[in-house]
Design a protein around this motif. Sequence first.
Motif, PDB file in Angstrom:
ATOM      1  N   GLU A 105      -8.286   9.474  -3.054  1.00  0.00           N
ATOM      2  CA  GLU A 105      -8.327   8.637  -4.264  1.00  0.00           C
ATOM      3  C   GLU A 105      -9.122   7.348  -4.020  1.00  0.00           C
ATOM      4  N   LEU A 106      -8.992   6.808  -2.806  1.00  0.00           N
ATOM      5  CA  LEU A 106      -9.631   5.528  -2.481  1.00  0.00           C
ATOM      6  C   LEU A 106     -11.005   5.679  -1.827  1.00  0.00           C
ATOM      7  N   GLY A 107     -11.363   6.911  -1.455  1.00  0.00           N
ATOM      8  CA  GLY A 107     -12.655   7.121  -0.797  1.00  0.00           C
ATOM      9  C   GLY A 107     -12.673   6.625   0.641  1.00  0.00           C
ATOM     10  N   VAL A 108     -11.500   6.727   1.304  1.00  0.00           N
ATOM     11  CA  VAL A 108     -11.412   6.338   2.718  1.00  0.00           C
ATOM     12  C   VAL A 108     -10.814   7.500   3.501  1.00  0.00           C
ATOM     13  N   ARG A 109     -10.757   7.351   4.826  1.00  0.00           N
ATOM     14  CA  ARG A 109     -10.153   8.393   5.661  1.00  0.00           C
ATOM     15  C   ARG A 109      -8.627   8.289   5.622  1.00  0.00           C
ATOM     16  N   GLN A 110      -7.945   9.403   5.855  1.00  0.00           N
ATOM     17  CA  GLN A 110      -6.480   9.397   5.915  1.00  0.00           C
ATOM     18  C   GLN A 110      -6.012   8.431   6.990  1.00  0.00           C
ATOM     19  N   GLN A 111      -6.717   8.378   8.106  1.00  0.00           N
ATOM     20  CA  GLN A 111      -6.340   7.490   9.212  1.00  0.00           C
ATOM     21  C   GLN A 111      -6.383   6.027   8.764  1.00  0.00           C
ATOM     22  N   THR A 112      -7.309   5.693   7.869  1.00  0.00           N
ATOM     23  CA  THR A 112      -7.397   4.324   7.361  1.00  0.00           C
ATOM     24  C   THR A 112      -6.133   3.974   6.579  1.00  0.00           C
ATOM     25  N   VAL A 113      -5.701   4.873   5.700  1.00  0.00           N
ATOM     26  CA  VAL A 113      -4.477   4.636   4.933  1.00  0.00           C
ATOM     27  C   VAL A 113      -3.297   4.488   5.889  1.00  0.00           C
ATOM     28  N   SER A 114      -3.216   5.354   6.886  1.00  0.00           N
ATOM     29  CA  SER A 114      -2.142   5.290   7.873  1.00  0.00           C
ATOM     30  C   SER A 114      -2.144   3.940   8.598  1.00  0.00           C
ATOM     31  N   GLU A 115      -3.316   3.487   9.009  1.00  0.00           N
ATOM     32  CA  GLU A 115      -3.415   2.210   9.723  1.00  0.00           C
ATOM     33  C   GLU A 115      -3.066   1.032   8.818  1.00  0.00           C
ATOM     34  N   TRP A 116      -3.435   1.104   7.547  1.00  0.00           N
ATOM     35  CA  TRP A 116      -3.034   0.057   6.604  1.00  0.00           C
ATOM     36  C   TRP A 116      -1.519   0.026   6.477  1.00  0.00           C
ATOM     37  N   ILE A 169       0.848  -1.201   0.000  1.00  0.00           N
ATOM     38  CA  ILE A 169       0.000   0.000   0.000  1.00  0.00           C
ATOM     39  C   ILE A 169       0.880   1.245   0.000  1.00  0.00           C
ATOM     40  N   ARG A 170       1.909   1.246   0.838  1.00  0.00           N
ATOM     41  CA  ARG A 170       2.820   2.387   0.895  1.00  0.00           C
ATOM     42  C   ARG A 170       3.558   2.539  -0.438  1.00  0.00           C
ATOM     43  N   ALA A 171       3.990   1.414  -1.017  1.00  0.00           N
ATOM     44  CA  ALA A 171       4.691   1.457  -2.297  1.00  0.00           C
ATOM     45  C   ALA A 171       3.789   2.017  -3.400  1.00  0.00           C
ATOM     46  N   LEU A 172       2.525   1.609  -3.408  1.00  0.00           N
ATOM     47  CA  LEU A 172       1.580   2.131  -4.399  1.00  0.00           C
ATOM     48  C   LEU A 172       1.403   3.630  -4.214  1.00  0.00           C
ATOM     49  N   ARG A 173       1.241   4.061  -2.967  1.00  0.00           N
ATOM     50  CA  ARG A 173       1.055   5.495  -2.695  1.00  0.00           C
ATOM     51  C   ARG A 173       2.274   6.288  -3.159  1.00  0.00           C
ATOM     52  N   LEU A 174       3.472   5.801  -2.843  1.00  0.00           N
ATOM     53  CA  LEU A 174       4.689   6.495  -3.269  1.00  0.00           C
ATOM     54  C   LEU A 174       4.826   6.481  -4.786  1.00  0.00           C
ATOM     55  N   HIS A 175       4.484   5.354  -5.397  1.00  0.00           N
ATOM     56  CA  HIS A 175       4.524   5.259  -6.862  1.00  0.00           C
ATOM     57  C   HIS A 175       3.622   6.319  -7.497  1.00  0.00           C
ATOM     58  N   MET A 176       2.491   6.568  -6.874  1.00  0.00           N
ATOM     59  CA  MET A 176       1.536   7.545  -7.395  1.00  0.00           C
ATOM     60  C   MET A 176       1.921   8.977  -7.022  1.00  0.00           C
ATOM     61  N   LYS A 203       0.735   1.035   8.542  1.00  0.00           N
ATOM     62  CA  LYS A 203       1.378   0.592   9.787  1.00  0.00           C
ATOM     63  C   LYS A 203       1.101  -0.880  10.080  1.00  0.00           C
ATOM     64  N   GLY A 204       0.201  -1.493   9.310  1.00  0.00           N
ATOM     65  CA  GLY A 204      -0.129  -2.891   9.540  1.00  0.00           C
ATOM     66  C   GLY A 204      -1.118  -3.106  10.669  1.00  0.00           C
TER      67      GLY A 204
END
Length: 166
Positions: free
Chosen positions: A126-137, A109-116, A139-140
């Motif tokens: 972009e994904l229609g989720v909260r920033q905290q959700t991306v952060s939690e993904w 997920i982090r690699a995809l975000r950096l790639h973009m 961080k595992g």
Amino acid sequence: MSSQGGKQGGSKYQPLLDALHQSDRTHVTLTFAEIEALLGGALPPSARSKRGWWSNRSKGALQATAWMSAGYLVDTIDLESEQVTFTKPPAVYRVQCINDTLQWNSELIRALRLHMGLNQSAMAKELGVRQQTVSEWEKGVYTPTRASSKHLTLVAEKAAFRYEVY
């Protein structure tokens, strides 16, 4: 001196591109002072105060063009200690597939975000989720649901994110 000059391959960031290109390391950490020594001049004030200056964007930023052309992405930026770590991503990521659904883990997920070239907030939008959700993904703490995994796969394909299924 403006960093927006139009000289292709000859921008003031060419020495940074050359130094990274010559490196055989996966991770390269440099202080701002080391980068300035390479460049033979000062970084702009925004490099010291705005994280966005270090974003991996493909348009309108000669500095990002330099490290990305050398095959690196900014992985971490520490404005307080004035250090940046560049990482050379693998050419192709390996993704596990279970029941026709790719298994997106924190690294992917982090690699995809950096790639973009996105920060967590922009990725969340972009994904229609909260920033905290991306952060939690990333961080595992949580893994994406099946629906979110399918959406991540569509976004990855649209962004030409290279992966192979195993």
